[in-house]
Motif scaffolding. Structure first.
Motif, short mmCIF file in Angstrom:
data_model
loop_
_atom_site.label_atom_id
_atom_site.label_comp_id
_atom_site.label_asym_id
_atom_site.label_seq_id
_atom_site.Cartn_x
_atom_site.Cartn_y
_atom_site.Cartn_z
N LYS A 1 28.33 58.62 -10.66
CA LYS A 1 29.08 58.20 -10.08
C LYS A 1 30.28 59.30 -10.41
N GLN A 2 30.92 59.51 -10.98
CA GLN A 2 32.11 60.10 -11.17
C GLN A 2 31.97 61.67 -10.89
N PHE A 3 31.05 61.85 -11.24
CA PHE A 3 30.25 63.47 -10.39
C PHE A 3 30.43 63.22 -9.56
N ALA A 4 29.39 62.56 -8.87
CA ALA A 4 28.91 62.14 -7.07
C ALA A 4 30.69 62.25 -6.59
N ASN A 5 32.05 61.54 -7.09
CA ASN A 5 33.27 61.65 -6.54
C ASN A 5 33.91 63.22 -6.35
N ILE A 6 33.80 63.89 -7.70
CA ILE A 6 34.02 65.48 -7.54
C ILE A 6 33.39 65.45 -6.62
N ILE A 7 32.65 65.92 -6.62
CA ILE A 7 31.36 66.58 -5.87
C ILE A 7 31.87 66.04 -3.87
N LYS A 8 31.95 65.64 -3.77
CA LYS A 8 32.92 64.47 -2.40
C LYS A 8 34.15 64.92 -2.20
N LEU A 9 35.03 64.98 -3.51
CA LEU A 9 36.49 65.80 -3.25
C LEU A 9 36.21 67.08 -2.68
N HIS A 10 34.91 68.28 -3.41
CA HIS A 10 35.54 69.52 -3.02
C HIS A 10 34.51 69.34 -1.59
N HIS A 11 33.71 69.17 -1.66
CA HIS A 11 33.32 68.68 -0.12
C HIS A 11 34.01 68.87 0.89
N PHE A 12 35.63 67.71 0.61
CA PHE A 12 36.60 67.77 1.62
C PHE A 12 37.17 69.05 1.38
N LEU A 13 37.71 69.60 0.42
CA LEU A 13 38.32 70.72 0.70
C LEU A 13 37.48 72.18 0.86
N GLY A 14 36.28 71.85 1.24
CA GLY A 14 35.73 73.35 2.19
C GLY A 14 35.85 72.67 3.41
N LEU A 15 36.11 71.64 3.80
CA LEU A 15 36.40 71.35 5.79
C LEU A 15 37.72 71.73 5.45
N LEU A 16 38.71 70.86 4.54
CA LEU A 16 40.30 71.53 4.58
C LEU A 16 40.35 73.36 4.48
N LYS A 17 39.87 74.37 4.15
CA LYS A 17 39.11 75.12 4.35
C LYS A 17 39.63 75.54 5.66
N ASN A 18 38.90 75.01 6.28
CA ASN A 18 38.15 76.09 7.34
C ASN A 18 38.61 74.89 8.44
N LYS A 19 40.18 74.42 8.14
CA LYS A 19 40.65 73.51 9.56
C LYS A 19 40.86 74.04 10.22
N THR A 20 41.24 73.56 11.89
CA THR A 20 41.87 74.11 12.62
C THR A 20 43.09 73.22 12.77
N GLU A 21 44.18 73.59 13.35
CA GLU A 21 45.54 73.41 14.04
C GLU A 21 45.39 71.80 14.10
N ASN A 22 44.28 72.14 15.06
CA ASN A 22 44.35 70.33 15.51
C ASN A 22 43.45 69.30 15.10
N THR A 23 43.16 69.73 14.06
CA THR A 23 42.29 68.79 13.31
C THR A 23 43.40 68.15 12.18
N SER A 24 42.76 66.38 12.36
CA SER A 24 43.65 65.73 11.73
C SER A 24 42.76 65.66 10.33
N LEU A 25 44.13 65.09 8.88
CA LEU A 25 43.10 64.70 7.85
C LEU A 25 42.41 64.00 7.60
N THR A 26 42.60 62.69 9.13
CA THR A 26 42.04 61.57 9.09
C THR A 26 40.70 61.90 9.01
N SER A 27 39.82 63.02 10.00
CA SER A 27 39.56 63.32 10.60
C SER A 27 38.43 63.66 9.86
#
Length: 275
Positions: free
Chosen positions: A201-227
């Motif tokens: 569970k702890q490891f999965a939470n870290i992987i989920k966070l880094h998946h978000f970082l990957g999405l954040l890195k490629n986010k466009t100007e119109n993409t919200s943090l909520t989405s």
């Protein structure tokens, strides 16, 4: 610079990192977990782990192994920086060196305490090299020799669990993991924690966070943090921010706009941050 290991070492080593900065001004660096452990060689000057109450600088060893960290760590550099990092697969140190992941969780261990004189010799030889190619040659030779002599161990349960968690970007339940592997929750957790240093569970939470970082890195100007938070598997933006701050000490916006990324999980933080 990130470099992959040769194929015969890829089951143990995820990649090598070569980080250099000639700026001699003091810098505050922040490290947080990416689910992997590693060995650090600080070749130009020693890193500082923090200041004591008497403001004495606490220097880290010139070379050391680090386990799975509990939360984020502040590190300081007061001189030019030249760092070589061997980033292991989540259970790579356990497979290659036979060290229990849980035995050195959140720990810094000098290289000679684990690898003996040969570890110190590797540190010295790396310091003599002036090119990345020369350092790579030494590192690959060193770990190939260890791999050839290591005792074979069964990693079936841990590897199957890692594969399932990574393929699902950390978005899963433990009951799904039990169904996938065919083993009991208790047995999976024991084997996984021994190999990785975290429970599934702890490891999965870290992987989920880094998946978000990957999405954040490629986010466009119109993409919200909520989405992005929904896409990464967080229930809402507030849930994302809580988890993000727990692991990194800063908010997603601070990470995006007020840090310099040496790697995804090794950043320089600036004074205007609310840290």
């Amino acid at each position: 610079m990130q470099v992959l290991p040769p194929k015969e070492l890829s089951a143990y080593i995820k990649h090598y990192l070569f980080l250099e900065n000639k700026n001699s001004t003091a810098r505050q660096l922040r490290f947080f977990s990416d689910g992997n452990t590693g060995i650090v060689f600080s070749q130009k000057s020693k890193l500082i782990s923090g200041l004591s109450n008497s403001e004495t600088q606490n220097y880290l060893p010139g070379s050391f192994l680090y386990g799975q960290p509990d939360g984020f760590k502040n590190i300081y550099s007061d001189n030019g920086m030249l760092i070589v990092i061997v980033v292991f697969q989540p259970n790579g140190i356990n497979q290659l060196l036979g060290i229990s992941g849980s035995a050195f969780r959140d720990a810094i261990i000098t290289i000679d305490a684990v690898l003996g004189r040969k570890g110190l010799e590797l540190e010295e030889k790396l310091a003599e090299q002036v090119t990345i190619q020369g350092r790579l040659r030494l590192l690959n030779q060193f770990f190939k020799l260890i791999e050839a002599k290591k005792t074979k161990t069964s990693q079936l349960i841990t590897n199957a669990s890692l594969d399932f968690i990574l393929k699902n970007n950390g978005q899963l339940t433990i009951s799904q993991l039990v169904t996938y592997t065919g083993y009991t929750e208790r047995h999976i957790e024991r084997k996984f924690t021994e190999g990785v240093g975290l429970n599934p569970k702890q490891f999965a939470n870290i992987i989920k966070l880094h998946h978000f970082l990957g999405l954040l890195k490629n986010k466009t100007e119109n993409t919200s943090l909520t989405s992005l938070s929904y896409e990464a598997g967080f229930s809402d933006q507030s849930h994302l921010i809580r988890e993000f701050k727990k692991h990194t000490g800063i908010t997603p916006r601070e990470y995006l706009y007020h840090t310099e990324k040496l790697t995804n999980n090794f950043i320089e933080t600036f004074p205007k941050n609310t840290l």
